[in-house]
Design an enzyme around this catalytic site. Structure first.
Site, PDB file in Angstrom:
ATOM      1  N   ILE A 214       0.823  -1.202   0.000  1.00 21.11           N
ATOM      2  CA  ILE A 214       0.000   0.000   0.000  1.00 21.11           C
ATOM      3  C   ILE A 214       0.865   1.263   0.000  1.00 21.11           C
ATOM      4  CG2 ILE A 214      -0.365   0.295   2.501  1.00 21.11           C
ATOM      5  CD1 ILE A 214      -3.292   0.147   0.139  1.00 21.11           C
ATOM      6  N   CYS A 215       2.051   1.182   0.637  1.00 19.78           N
ATOM      7  CA  CYS A 215       2.897   2.390   0.673  1.00 19.78           C
ATOM      8  C   CYS A 215       3.430   2.732  -0.714  1.00 19.78           C
ATOM      9  CB  CYS A 215       4.038   2.212   1.673  1.00 19.78           C
ATOM     10  SG  CYS A 215       4.944   0.704   1.452  1.00 19.78           S
ATOM     11  N   THR A 216       3.714   1.701  -1.534  1.00 18.20           N
ATOM     12  CA  THR A 216       4.155   1.941  -2.907  1.00 18.20           C
ATOM     13  C   THR A 216       3.025   2.579  -3.706  1.00 18.20           C
ATOM     14  OG1 THR A 216       5.535  -0.027  -2.764  1.00 18.20           O
ATOM     15  CG2 THR A 216       5.122   0.833  -4.960  1.00 18.20           C
TER      16      THR A 216
END
Ligand code: ZN
Length: 432
Positions: A214-216
């Site tokens: 999700i951070c990407t």
């Protein structure tokens, strides 16, 4: 064929015997390369046609081919599991289905078709999930062939068959033949649970992760897929609230496509198209009838060889790459000692002393050889973080900000569980 049988004087045992005249050329006598355990003649034919019970998982593109090949090569007791119904877009390659079958169970329609086409073959369908069945069910088969497009289902059946092996009971080892295709590429492999490398051992060979961290997606998109995931996972709920996204609704796809395209332009990423958007959100893998035919045929040849010992079987991985001419390669994929399913050892993981539990979870989600969504963590006698149920999530949430090194000693063990993980993964933690 019937004439040839009559000339040989073998027609007495019924008309359907003649159907397998050409197959019997292989089974009636040993060849220079047949396995020493091969029992030519009636015994092997009796086993194949009256005793061998084979399970086919998946009745889609590969499954239709597999079912037809098995029935036509003399397997007579075939079971098939598929949880899907027939869609209009399946008809170009899933040749056991017709227009009138759209909306019906793939397993049921496929079974019916094969039984009508090849008299004497019994196909028992199950319209549902493989997870509905228990060990006793899987124990009844001699062989399992998978023609699936889901990594999750493969991991589940692989772990189930590996766990089923009882060293005291050789019958509990069920060879698993796994086929897979994507466009012009495909692979077929033979897995002897606990003996050869298993599906989990080779998880890091998959092309792309099925879930992006999700951070990407939120901060550092690099691929067109990241932009599409951003549109569907983050922007859709933000803009539409509780309104559910319908991946069959062209207006919804169009909306996602526009949002993803905008995002891609912002980050100078090329390749976002309407069809890729549809592919990513519906998780569509390109499928070509001819690639399916090659891979399904390879799987069925291996099933035939294993069931009859009439020739040496694949050891253990066959790759077909048709994207640049035709290239194929066969190699022995080796077992991983730290495979969480078939290896005995726990997986070593090295962390910085400062890393938090939240960071560890992110690392686990990103790792290609683990592929876990929403992992829960515990160490012996201690809950570290649980994703569910809600009370436990709330109680363990404060640990997310804590350093792992405060909770688990150097050399200590962390157990990872997740609904998508069909086993408990054990990590041995080391700090730098
Ligand atoms: Zn393994």
């Amino acid at each position: 064929m019937a004439a040839a049988v009559a000339i040989n004087g073998n027609a007495s045992s019924g008309d359907w015997e003649g159907r397998y005249y050409h197959v019997d050329q292989i089974l009636d006598r040993p060849g220079p390369r047949t396995d020493p355990s091969f029992l030519a003649g009636d015994e092997v034919k009796d086993f194949l046609r009256n005793k061998c019970k084979i399970l086919v998982i998946g009745a889609g593109g590969l499954g239709c081919e597999i079912l037809a090949n098995l029935a036509l090569s003399g397997f007579k007791d075939i079971h098939v599991i598929d949880m899907d119904t027939i869609d209009i877009s399946n008809l170009n390659r899933q040749f056991l289905f017709r227009q009138k079958d759209v909306g019906h169970s793939k397993a049921n329609v496929a079974a019916e078709f094969i039984m009508n086409r090849v008299p004497g073959v019994k196909v028992t369908p199950y319209f549902g999930k493989i997870q509905d069945k228990d060990e006793d069910y899987y124990l009844q088969f001699n062989l399992v062939i998978c023609g699936l497009d889901s990594v999750e289902a493969r991991r589940w059946i692989n772990a189930t068959l590996v766990n089923m092996v009882d060293p005291e009971n050789p019958e509990s080892l069920k060879p698993l033949i796994d086929g897979g295709t994507e466009g012009f590429k495909g692979q077929a492999r033979v897995i002897l649970p606990t003996v050869t490398s298993c599906y989990e051992c080779s998880l890091d060979m998959l092309n792309k992760p099925t879930a992006f961290p999700i951070c990407t997606i939120a901060n550092t998109p690099r691929l067109p897929e990241h932009c599409i995931e951003w549109a569907s996972v983050l922007e859709w709920p933000r803009v539409h609230g509780d309104k559910k996204m319908d991946t069959d609704n062209p207006e919804h796809i169009q909306w996602l496509y526009q949002i993803a395209l905008h995002r891609a332009q912002e980050f100078k990423i090329e390749g976002v198209t309407y069809s890729l958007t549809q592919g990513v959100v519906k998780n569509i893998i390109p499928a070509i009838a001819s690639t399916n035919a090659i891979i399904a045929a390879s799987c069925c040849n291996e099933a035939f060889k294993i069931a009859t010992s009439s020739a040496a079987y694949l050891n253990n991985y066959f790759m077909l790459i048709g994207t640049d001419g035709v290239y194929s390669y066969t190699f022995e994929h080796e077992k991983r000692d730290d495979c969480p399913v078939c290896g005995g050892e726990s997986l070593d993981i090295t962390l910085s002393k400062d890393w938090t539990v939240e960071r560890l979870i992110e690392i686990l989600v990103e790792r290609q050889d683990i592929q876990v969504k929403k992992p829960s963590l515990s160490s012996p006698g201690k809950q570290i973080y649980f994703q569910a149920p809600p009370q436990l999530e709330e109680a363990t949430r404060p640990n997310l900000e804590k350093k792992v090194s405060e909770l688990v000693a150097d050399g200590g063990e962390i157990t990872v569980t997740a609904t998508t993980l069909p086993f408990n993964l054990s990590l041995r933690v080391k700090y730098t």
